[in-house]
Design a protein around this motif. Structure first.
Motif, PDB file in Angstrom:
ATOM      1  N   LEU A  34       0.830  -1.209   0.000  1.00  0.00           N
ATOM      2  CA  LEU A  34       0.000   0.000   0.000  1.00  0.00           C
ATOM      3  C   LEU A  34       0.861   1.254   0.000  1.00  0.00           C
ATOM      4  N   LYS A  35       1.919   1.245   0.789  1.00  0.00           N
ATOM      5  CA  LYS A  35       2.777   2.421   0.884  1.00  0.00           C
ATOM      6  C   LYS A  35       3.507   2.691  -0.418  1.00  0.00           C
ATOM      7  N   SER A  36       3.885   1.631  -1.118  1.00  0.00           N
ATOM      8  CA  SER A  36       4.707   1.813  -2.324  1.00  0.00           C
ATOM      9  C   SER A  36       3.887   1.912  -3.607  1.00  0.00           C
ATOM     10  N   TRP A  37       2.745   1.227  -3.681  1.00  0.00           N
ATOM     11  CA  TRP A  37       1.964   1.202  -4.914  1.00  0.00           C
ATOM     12  C   TRP A  37       1.318   2.540  -5.231  1.00  0.00           C
ATOM     13  N   ARG A  38       0.736   3.197  -4.207  1.00  0.00           N
ATOM     14  CA  ARG A  38      -0.047   4.404  -4.462  1.00  0.00           C
ATOM     15  C   ARG A  38       0.744   5.472  -5.215  1.00  0.00           C
ATOM     16  N   PRO A  39       1.951   5.841  -4.786  1.00  0.00           N
ATOM     17  CA  PRO A  39       2.692   6.862  -5.545  1.00  0.00           C
ATOM     18  C   PRO A  39       3.064   6.414  -6.958  1.00  0.00           C
ATOM     19  N   ILE A  40       3.317   5.120  -7.143  1.00  0.00           N
ATOM     20  CA  ILE A  40       3.649   4.618  -8.478  1.00  0.00           C
ATOM     21  C   ILE A  40       2.432   4.723  -9.401  1.00  0.00           C
ATOM     22  N   ILE A  41       1.266   4.298  -8.886  1.00  0.00           N
ATOM     23  CA  ILE A  41       0.033   4.377  -9.683  1.00  0.00           C
ATOM     24  C   ILE A  41      -0.233   5.819 -10.084  1.00  0.00           C
ATOM     25  N   ARG A  42      -0.101   6.736  -9.133  1.00  0.00           N
ATOM     26  CA  ARG A  42      -0.393   8.145  -9.398  1.00  0.00           C
ATOM     27  C   ARG A  42       0.563   8.727 -10.442  1.00  0.00           C
ATOM     28  N   LYS A  43       1.812   8.317 -10.426  1.00  0.00           N
ATOM     29  CA  LYS A  43       2.771   8.802 -11.431  1.00  0.00           C
ATOM     30  C   LYS A  43       2.361   8.340 -12.837  1.00  0.00           C
ATOM     31  N   PHE A  44       1.946   7.079 -12.960  1.00  0.00           N
ATOM     32  CA  PHE A  44       1.533   6.569 -14.263  1.00  0.00           C
ATOM     33  C   PHE A  44       0.219   7.208 -14.720  1.00  0.00           C
ATOM     34  N   LEU A  45      -0.670   7.511 -13.787  1.00  0.00           N
ATOM     35  CA  LEU A  45      -1.908   8.201 -14.140  1.00  0.00           C
ATOM     36  C   LEU A  45      -1.604   9.590 -14.710  1.00  0.00           C
ATOM     37  N   LYS A  46      -0.657  10.282 -14.130  1.00  0.00           N
ATOM     38  CA  LYS A  46      -0.292  11.618 -14.614  1.00  0.00           C
ATOM     39  C   LYS A  46       0.394  11.533 -15.978  1.00  0.00           C
ATOM     40  N   LEU A  47       1.213  10.508 -16.176  1.00  0.00           N
ATOM     41  CA  LEU A  47       1.847  10.309 -17.480  1.00  0.00           C
ATOM     42  C   LEU A  47       0.786  10.076 -18.546  1.00  0.00           C
ATOM     43  N   TYR A  48      -0.183   9.206 -18.245  1.00  0.00           N
ATOM     44  CA  TYR A  48      -1.287   8.969 -19.169  1.00  0.00           C
ATOM     45  C   TYR A  48      -2.048  10.262 -19.437  1.00  0.00           C
ATOM     46  N   ALA A  49      -2.308  11.032 -18.387  1.00  0.00           N
ATOM     47  CA  ALA A  49      -3.070  12.276 -18.520  1.00  0.00           C
ATOM     48  C   ALA A  49      -2.390  13.237 -19.493  1.00  0.00           C
ATOM     49  N   LEU A  50      -1.093  13.405 -19.358  1.00  0.00           N
ATOM     50  CA  LEU A  50      -0.355  14.310 -20.240  1.00  0.00           C
ATOM     51  C   LEU A  50      -0.363  13.813 -21.679  1.00  0.00           C
ATOM     52  N   LEU A  51      -0.170  12.521 -21.848  1.00  0.00           N
ATOM     53  CA  LEU A  51      -0.122  11.939 -23.190  1.00  0.00           C
ATOM     54  C   LEU A  51      -1.480  12.036 -23.876  1.00  0.00           C
ATOM     55  N   ALA A  52      -2.525  11.589 -23.210  1.00  0.00           N
ATOM     56  CA  ALA A  52      -3.859  11.569 -23.826  1.00  0.00           C
ATOM     57  C   ALA A  52      -4.378  12.976 -24.104  1.00  0.00           C
ATOM     58  N   SER A  53      -4.227  13.881 -23.155  1.00  0.00           N
ATOM     59  CA  SER A  53      -4.782  15.231 -23.323  1.00  0.00           C
ATOM     60  C   SER A  53      -4.031  16.029 -24.379  1.00  0.00           C
ATOM     61  N   SER A  54      -2.706  15.892 -24.433  1.00  0.00           N
ATOM     62  CA  SER A  54      -1.930  16.676 -25.394  1.00  0.00           C
ATOM     63  C   SER A  54      -2.159  16.198 -26.829  1.00  0.00           C
ATOM     64  N   THR A  55      -2.212  14.890 -27.040  1.00  0.00           N
ATOM     65  CA  THR A  55      -2.429  14.389 -28.396  1.00  0.00           C
ATOM     66  C   THR A  55      -3.839  14.705 -28.890  1.00  0.00           C
ATOM     67  N   THR A  56      -4.814  14.622 -27.996  1.00  0.00           N
ATOM     68  CA  THR A  56      -6.185  14.945 -28.391  1.00  0.00           C
ATOM     69  C   THR A  56      -6.338  16.441 -28.640  1.00  0.00           C
ATOM     70  N   ALA A  57      -5.651  17.255 -27.849  1.00  0.00           N
ATOM     71  CA  ALA A  57      -5.704  18.703 -28.054  1.00  0.00           C
ATOM     72  C   ALA A  57      -5.169  19.065 -29.436  1.00  0.00           C
ATOM     73  N   TYR A  58      -4.134  18.361 -29.884  1.00  0.00           N
ATOM     74  CA  TYR A  58      -3.598  18.625 -31.222  1.00  0.00           C
ATOM     75  C   TYR A  58      -4.630  18.247 -32.287  1.00  0.00           C
ATOM     76  N   CYS A  59      -5.317  17.125 -32.082  1.00  0.00           N
ATOM     77  CA  CYS A  59      -6.373  16.727 -33.025  1.00  0.00           C
ATOM     78  C   CYS A  59      -7.461  17.810 -33.099  1.00  0.00           C
ATOM     79  N   CYS A  60      -7.843  18.344 -31.953  1.00  0.00           N
ATOM     80  CA  CYS A  60      -8.869  19.402 -31.935  1.00  0.00           C
ATOM     81  C   CYS A  60      -8.384  20.653 -32.654  1.00  0.00           C
TER      82      CYS A  60
END
Length: 201
Positions: A134-160
């Protein structure tokens, strides 16, 4: 071992008891509602990627869902999915090889985190390995969620941006009307602000 083997094996230390109390209240994002909301969103995005977006990479005719895709293109005038310019195919390639595996990992790790959190980790006889997860997984999950967020939002913004500046009816040079332009942008835009929300939770 991830924990100090010199610690007593039959009970928690006072520090561990405090950690358990804190971790029991923590969720991956701001609250459990958001965790569930994004979990469902990842499921929906996974199937959209596999059954619709993938046609932007391999071609509509190769898709089992080609009738659904053609109907969608006809309704929303999605010239990007119909014409598949090189840069668009590249973005779909990134989505396929990076984001789709991320979704599968998110499904698994969200479930495992809540299994650890609710079923195993908060009894008197808890194993320290579970507390460590629990102590180690949460920060790792959150880092990958933010990476996904940047990737998905930036590529879609370019499409728009391309839709707004170069939008035209599929297979023609006729510019989209303002109504059809904004309709297509409105369809794409949730893939900007929903992933982007992960940066703030």
């Amino acid at each position: 071992m991830p924990y100090d083997t010199k610690l007593p094996v039959d009970r928690f230390t006072d520090e561990e008891i405090r950690e358990v109390a804190i971790l029991k209240e923590k969720t991956i994002l701001k609250n459990e509602f958001l965790d569930n909301l994004y979990y469902v969103f990842f499921i929906a995005h996974f199937f959209t990627s596999v059954f619709i977006d993938l046609s932007g990479l391999i071609g509509i005719e190769r898709m089992y869902t080609k009738n659904l895709i053609l109907s969608y293109i006809s309704k929303y005038n999605d010239f990007l999915l119909f014409e598949r310019p090189g840069w668009f195919r590249f973005l779909i390639l990134i989505e396929t090889i990076v984001q789709v595996p991320m979704f599968m990992w998110f499904f698994t790790i969200f479930n495992r985190y809540y299994d650890e959190k609710k079923r195993h980790c908060f009894t008197v006889v808890v194993k320290r390995e579970n507390l460590f997860r629990l102590k180690s997984w949460r920060p790792i999950i959150r880092k990958f969620l933010k990476l996904y967020a940047l990737l998905a939002s930036s590529t879609t913004a370019y499409c728009c941006y391309i839709i707004y500046t170069q939008g035209h009816y599929p297979g023609t040079s006729t510019p989209l009307t303002s109504e059809d332009t904004y309709k297509l942008i409105a369809l794409y835009s949730p893939m900007i602000y929903i992933p982007l929300g992960l940066l703030f939770f």
